[in-house]
Motif scaffolding. Structure first.
Motif, PDB file in Angstrom:
ATOM      1  N   GLU A   1     -37.716  42.607 -19.444  1.00 13.92           N
ATOM      2  CA  GLU A   1     -38.107  43.180 -20.723  1.00 13.92           C
ATOM      3  C   GLU A   1     -36.957  43.019 -21.707  1.00 13.92           C
ATOM      4  N   GLU A   2     -37.258  42.534 -22.908  1.00 14.90           N
ATOM      5  CA  GLU A   2     -36.247  42.440 -23.962  1.00 14.90           C
ATOM      6  C   GLU A   2     -36.193  43.783 -24.689  1.00 14.90           C
ATOM      7  N   ASN A   3     -34.999  44.215 -25.039  1.00 16.12           N
ATOM      8  CA  ASN A   3     -34.806  45.464 -25.777  1.00 16.12           C
ATOM      9  C   ASN A   3     -35.660  46.639 -25.288  1.00 16.12           C
ATOM     10  N   PRO A   4     -35.542  46.993 -24.026  1.00 20.85           N
ATOM     11  CA  PRO A   4     -36.337  48.127 -23.525  1.00 20.85           C
ATOM     12  C   PRO A   4     -35.869  49.423 -24.182  1.00 20.85           C
ATOM     13  N   ASP A   5     -36.752  50.413 -24.228  1.00 17.78           N
ATOM     14  CA  ASP A   5     -36.404  51.697 -24.843  1.00 17.78           C
ATOM     15  C   ASP A   5     -35.422  52.490 -23.988  1.00 17.78           C
ATOM     16  N   PHE A   6     -35.504  52.279 -22.677  1.00 13.40           N
ATOM     17  CA  PHE A   6     -34.625  53.053 -21.796  1.00 13.40           C
ATOM     18  C   PHE A   6     -34.450  52.327 -20.466  1.00 13.40           C
ATOM     19  N   ILE A   7     -33.457  52.758 -19.713  1.00 13.75           N
ATOM     20  CA  ILE A   7     -33.317  52.313 -18.325  1.00 13.75           C
ATOM     21  C   ILE A   7     -33.106  53.555 -17.472  1.00 13.75           C
ATOM     22  N   GLN A   8     -33.391  53.429 -16.177  1.00 18.44           N
ATOM     23  CA  GLN A   8     -33.243  54.584 -15.291  1.00 18.44           C
ATOM     24  C   GLN A   8     -32.720  54.143 -13.924  1.00 18.44           C
ATOM     25  N   SER A   9     -32.577  55.123 -13.026  1.00 21.32           N
ATOM     26  CA  SER A   9     -32.002  54.840 -11.703  1.00 21.32           C
ATOM     27  C   SER A   9     -32.662  53.631 -11.059  1.00 21.32           C
ATOM     28  N   GLY A  10     -31.823  52.735 -10.528  1.00 16.96           N
ATOM     29  CA  GLY A  10     -32.342  51.555  -9.858  1.00 16.96           C
ATOM     30  C   GLY A  10     -32.448  50.349 -10.769  1.00 16.96           C
ATOM     31  N   ASP A  11     -32.374  50.568 -12.092  1.00 18.73           N
ATOM     32  CA  ASP A  11     -32.517  49.446 -13.017  1.00 18.73           C
ATOM     33  C   ASP A  11     -31.206  48.670 -13.174  1.00 18.73           C
ATOM     34  N   ALA A  12     -31.365  47.379 -13.395  1.00 15.15           N
ATOM     35  CA  ALA A  12     -30.239  46.535 -13.782  1.00 15.15           C
ATOM     36  C   ALA A  12     -30.520  46.082 -15.207  1.00 15.15           C
ATOM     37  N   ALA A  13     -29.485  46.055 -16.051  1.00 21.74           N
ATOM     38  CA  ALA A  13     -29.711  45.713 -17.453  1.00 21.74           C
ATOM     39  C   ALA A  13     -28.471  45.101 -18.076  1.00 21.74           C
ATOM     40  N   VAL A  14     -28.695  44.377 -19.169  1.00 26.04           N
ATOM     41  CA  VAL A  14     -27.582  43.889 -19.988  1.00 26.04           C
ATOM     42  C   VAL A  14     -27.511  44.800 -21.206  1.00 26.04           C
ATOM     43  N   VAL A  15     -26.333  45.373 -21.446  1.00 23.92           N
ATOM     44  CA  VAL A  15     -26.185  46.327 -22.541  1.00 23.92           C
ATOM     45  C   VAL A  15     -24.976  45.973 -23.409  1.00 23.92           C
TER      46      VAL A  15
ATOM     47  N   GLU B   1     -13.753  45.561 -29.442  1.00 25.92           N
ATOM     48  CA  GLU B   1     -14.476  46.303 -30.486  1.00 25.92           C
ATOM     49  C   GLU B   1     -15.823  46.712 -29.877  1.00 25.92           C
ATOM     50  N   THR B   2     -16.470  45.719 -29.276  1.00 27.98           N
ATOM     51  CA  THR B   2     -17.658  45.958 -28.447  1.00 27.98           C
ATOM     52  C   THR B   2     -17.589  44.992 -27.274  1.00 27.98           C
ATOM     53  N   PHE B   3     -18.349  45.259 -26.247  1.00 26.27           N
ATOM     54  CA  PHE B   3     -18.479  44.269 -25.167  1.00 26.27           C
ATOM     55  C   PHE B   3     -19.876  44.315 -24.584  1.00 26.27           C
ATOM     56  N   GLN B   4     -20.280  43.171 -24.035  1.00 25.12           N
ATOM     57  CA  GLN B   4     -21.588  43.095 -23.408  1.00 25.12           C
ATOM     58  C   GLN B   4     -21.363  43.130 -21.900  1.00 25.12           C
ATOM     59  N   ALA B   5     -22.212  43.854 -21.196  1.00 22.84           N
ATOM     60  CA  ALA B   5     -22.004  44.001 -19.763  1.00 22.84           C
ATOM     61  C   ALA B   5     -23.326  44.067 -19.026  1.00 22.84           C
ATOM     62  N   GLN B   6     -23.230  43.710 -17.750  1.00 22.88           N
ATOM     63  CA  GLN B   6     -24.380  43.898 -16.875  1.00 22.88           C
ATOM     64  C   GLN B   6     -24.141  45.185 -16.104  1.00 22.88           C
ATOM     65  N   VAL B   7     -25.082  46.100 -16.163  1.00 18.33           N
ATOM     66  CA  VAL B   7     -24.909  47.365 -15.448  1.00 18.33           C
ATOM     67  C   VAL B   7     -26.040  47.598 -14.461  1.00 18.33           C
ATOM     68  N   VAL B   8     -25.724  48.351 -13.429  1.00 21.06           N
ATOM     69  CA  VAL B   8     -26.736  48.806 -12.491  1.00 21.06           C
ATOM     70  C   VAL B   8     -26.689  50.321 -12.500  1.00 21.06           C
ATOM     71  N   VAL B   9     -27.821  50.945 -12.765  1.00 19.10           N
ATOM     72  CA  VAL B   9     -27.870  52.412 -12.806  1.00 19.10           C
ATOM     73  C   VAL B   9     -28.093  52.910 -11.383  1.00 19.10           C
TER      74      VAL B   9
ATOM     75  N   LYS C   1     -20.257  45.046 -14.841  1.00 19.97           N
ATOM     76  CA  LYS C   1     -19.371  43.899 -14.964  1.00 19.97           C
ATOM     77  C   LYS C   1     -19.412  43.430 -16.407  1.00 19.97           C
ATOM     78  N   VAL C   2     -18.256  43.104 -16.959  1.00 25.85           N
ATOM     79  CA  VAL C   2     -18.182  42.678 -18.358  1.00 25.85           C
ATOM     80  C   VAL C   2     -18.589  41.210 -18.476  1.00 25.85           C
ATOM     81  N   LEU C   3     -19.556  40.938 -19.352  1.00 27.52           N
ATOM     82  CA  LEU C   3     -19.992  39.553 -19.564  1.00 27.52           C
ATOM     83  C   LEU C   3     -19.182  38.892 -20.676  1.00 27.52           C
ATOM     84  N   SER C   4     -18.983  39.612 -21.783  1.00 22.67           N
ATOM     85  CA  SER C   4     -18.198  39.050 -22.884  1.00 22.67           C
ATOM     86  C   SER C   4     -17.581  40.171 -23.698  1.00 22.67           C
ATOM     87  N   VAL C   5     -16.499  39.850 -24.393  1.00 24.07           N
ATOM     88  CA  VAL C   5     -15.773  40.849 -25.173  1.00 24.07           C
ATOM     89  C   VAL C   5     -15.689  40.383 -26.623  1.00 24.07           C
ATOM     90  N   ASP C   6     -16.079  41.258 -27.559  1.00 20.68           N
ATOM     91  CA  ASP C   6     -15.856  40.985 -28.981  1.00 20.68           C
ATOM     92  C   ASP C   6     -14.608  41.734 -29.390  1.00 20.68           C
TER      93      ASP C   6
END
Ligand code: GDP
Length: 420
Positions: free
Chosen positions: A364-378, A314-322, A413-418
């Protein structure tokens, strides 16, 4: 020969010498296909080269590549004392980034090629990011084209420093990285220690390859078979085809296709045009399931055991690298996600945390945006049902590429799946 197998990725910036290095490795380990040698033995003699020369291997590989023939540096195999190596997709190859991420070819370890006369270049960074995100265990760094810089120790050290900085930036454990000054073209420090680098007393490349840790044994994950295509074959019926990523499929098994949510009993399994009673990871199979029609299932479905069916998110949480995005990525962005054989538009519903690549800490928690080079949990919401698995449980089905505007803009990479 050995029975231990390694999938090796050769990564690095274009023109830094990846193909040449693969050719050199094939040549030094006696793995050049016989027909390549035959074709060029005569020519080499005619030209007075008096035997078979490395240059002819490279000419041939290059020539066949231009003609679009099958020989290419990807999928080449060579053996060392310790391992049978398969070169999995090499960058520069169409779809490399996508393949590397979507599990079409999982590399255990990688050789990073960096030209001594050029140093760290854009694709060096991109590939190191990817290797890090995708969990490549160990990196061997060949500082190549040492002949071009007159085998200067200072130049080598400068490039080593530059690469070390890059590895630290993406938190690659540099204890697991080995640097070697090489010339893929001249053959220095590949199969024999070179007289041209008396200042270097570390491993030569083949020894470093032999010293790689054994790949993790295949997981005992349940059957997961992403469907590539669905055919109708007269006399048999509906035949889905695909490659088994994990687990075993036996005739008689009860299977389930997700997200189409249909299932039945496996009647026949065919591999290389022959019927087989069972198939295992890596096998490309066509099979037939009682009661399943051509329109019941589709590419992107995953087949698994009926009592342990593939997850549908339904949703999933993942770690991404832009990797590359012309502007910024904000919540609401809906690009196409490529995961195994599925391509589904997914919305980045929230950007939960931005990570500091240098420390691995939450920057940063809940950043407004991410860009090239950033790693984030989304958090991601597929716009159509998508079967995907947590990477910690089934890595083969737990990574994806995000594509937009004709290029790969991020990997994850997928961290968890709902589940639904
Ligand atoms: P790739 O794009 O990374 O696969 O790079 P290639 O293997 O195609 O090499 C690019 C160019 O660099 C070719 O002209 C090679 O002959 C040359 N090259 C590769 N390795 C070496 C090396 O060790 N020394 C020198 N002098 N040239 C090299």
């Amino acid at each position: 020969m050995s029975d231990q197998h390694q999938n090796l990725a050769i990564i690095g910036h274009v023109d830094h010498g990846k193909s040449t290095l693969v050719g050199r490795l094939l040549y030094e380990t006696g793995s050049v296909p016989e027909h390549v040698i035959e074709q060029h033995r005569e020519e080499a003699e005619e030209k007075g080269k008096g035997g078979f020369e490395f240059a002819y291997v490279m000419d041939n590989l290059a020539e066949e590549r231009e003609r679009g023939v099958t020989i290419d540096i990807a999928h080449q195999e060579f053996s060392t004392d310790e391992y049978d190596f398969t070169i999995v997709d090499c960058p520069g190859h169409r779809d490399f980034v996508k393949n590397m991420i979507t599990g079409a070819s999982q590399a255990d370890n990688a050789v990073l090629v960096v030209a001594a006369d050029d140093g760290v270049a854009p694709q060096t960074q991109e590939h190191v990011f990817l290797a890090r995100t995708l969990g490549i265990d160990e990196l061997i760094i060949g500082i190549n084209k040492m002949d071009v810089v007159d085998y200067k120790e200072d130049t080598y050290n400068d490039v080593v420093d530059e690469v070390t900085q890059l590895l630290n930036q993406v938190q690659f454990n540099t204890d697991d990285a080995e640097f070697i000054p090489i010339s893929a073209f001249e053959g220095d420090n590949i199969a024999e220690a070179s007289d041209n680098t008396p200042w270097y007393d570390g491993n030569i490349l083949l020894d470093a390859l032999n010293a790689l840790p054994e790949p993790e044994p295949p997981t005992d994950a349940p059957l997961r078979l992403p469907i590539q295509d669905v055919y109708t074959i007269s006399g048999i019926g509906t035949v889905p085809v695909g490659r088994i990523e994990t687990g075993i499929m036996n005739v008689g098994d009860n299977v389930s296709f997700q997200p189409s949510d249909v299932g039945g009993e496996v009647k026949t399994i065919e591999m290389h045009h022959e019927e087989v009673p069972k198939a295992e990871p890596g096998d490309n199979v066509g099979f037939n399931v009682r009661g399943i029609g051509k329109d019941d299932i589709r590419r992107g479905d995953v087949c698994g055991p009926a009592d342990d069916p593939p997850s549908v998110a339904e949703t999933f949480q993942a770690q991404v690298v832009v990797m590359q995005h012309p502007s910024v990525i904000t919540a609401g962005y809906t690009p196409v996600f490529h995961a195994h054989t599925a391509q589904v538009a997914c919305t980045i519903e929230s950007i939960d945390k931005k990570m500091d690549p240098a420390s691995g800490e939450v920057a940063e928690e809940n950043p407004d945006f991410i860009q090239s080079g950033d790693a984030a949990v989304v958090t991601i919401r597929p716009q159509k049902p998508l079967s995907i698995e947590p990477s910690s449980e089934i890595p083969e089905l737990g990574s994806f590429a995000i594509r937009d505007m004709g290029q790969t803009i991020a990997a994850g990479k997928v961290l968890s799946v709902d589940e639904k």
